[in-house]
Design an enzyme around this catalytic site. Structure first.
Site, short mmCIF file in Angstrom:
data_model
loop_
_atom_site.label_atom_id
_atom_site.label_comp_id
_atom_site.label_asym_id
_atom_site.label_seq_id
_atom_site.Cartn_x
_atom_site.Cartn_y
_atom_site.Cartn_z
N TYR A 85 0.81 -1.22 0.00
CA TYR A 85 0.00 0.00 0.00
C TYR A 85 0.85 1.27 0.00
O TYR A 85 0.61 2.19 -0.80
CB TYR A 85 -0.91 -0.03 1.23
N LYS A 97 0.92 4.95 -2.44
CA LYS A 97 0.64 6.30 -1.97
C LYS A 97 1.84 7.22 -2.21
O LYS A 97 1.68 8.42 -2.51
CB LYS A 97 0.27 6.28 -0.48
#
Length: 256
Positions: free
Chosen positions: A159, A163
């Site tokens: 993740y 980002k």
């Protein structure tokens, strides 16, 4: 009415940060294109959101398509132009974070996360930017990145790179699109209570710890992102591009 007569596209807008942003944009006078996954479970919430936006005197239309699909950005832009005639603001908010340990990370989990959070975002931003260029009057692109673009997480190895990628994408797009008057900025939320971390925050001990790490003494709410999104979308931020704004209650700077 900071966004009067503007058309705003928001991905992942059926709930959480995206929903709060959609409502605030409408309160500020914008028509809204609601991007959502297309799932049946989301549809009732989308219908309710459309009604609420219309009750504010603004237009709303929904486009159900997976965020990770490279064609979704084109569909969102086509809907905006068809219903409202223009694309003035694009907010890339859609994202997933299925928490998982690194050493046994399933390939499908990694790939789904990267496609949803970053690859789909790239093509959607590209589609919106091309429409803004055709219109010839600039625009604003905002990516909802994360504090995780700056720090790591042992259960977020799939993740956090996405980002960081969104943050970098906005920095590079600010350079690439500046000549067309298109501003590109990133928001970096801290721990915001949404469906993405509902299960993780169900652990009361962890919840209390995360709140204690935040100088303002509480976890974030989706509405806490709506104001910063409107600001970056509006002419009040006419000279702001390539920027990253932490919206984390001070968590990032809290070293103790």
């Amino acid at each position: 009415m900071l966004l009067k007569d503007k058309t705003v596209i928001i991905t992942g807008a059926s709930r959480g940060i995206g929903r709060a942003a959609a409502l605030e944009c409408a309160r500020q006078g914008a028509d809204v294109v609601i991007g959502y996954s297309g799932s049946e479970s989301s549809r009732s919430g989308v219908d309710a959101l459309i009604e609420e936006i219309q009750s504010l005197g603004c237009g709303a239309v929904a486009v159900g398509a997976p965020a990770g699909d490279p064609e979704t950005g084109d569909k969102l832009v086509e809907a905006a132009v068809s219903y409202f005639g223009t694309v003035d603001v694009f907010v890339n908010n859609a994202g997933i974070c299925p928490f998982h340990s690194f050493l046994d990370m399933p390939r499908e989990t990694y790939l789904e996360t990267v496609n949803t959070n970053l690859n789909g975002a790239f093509f959607a931003v590209q589609a919106a930017a091309n429409q803004m260029k055709r219109q010839g009057r600039g625009g604003a692109i905002i990516a909802v990145s994360s504090i995780s673009a700056l720090v790591g997480g042992g259960m977020q190895t799939h993740y956090t790179p996405t980002k960081a990628g969104l943050l970098s994408l906005m920095q590079s797009c600010a350079i690439a699109l500046g000549p067309y008057g298109i501003r590109c900025n990133a928001l970096l939320p801290g721990t915001i209570e949404t469906d993405i971390n509902k299960e993780d925050l169900a652990d009361q001990e962890k919840r209390d710890y995360m709140a204690s790490r935040t100088p303002l003494g509480r976890l974030g709410r989706p509405e806490d992102l709506a104001g910063p999104i409107v600001f970056l979308a509006s002419d009040m931020a006419a000279y702001v591009t390539g920027a990253s704004l932490l919206v984390d209650g001070g968590m990032y700077v809290n070293l103790q």
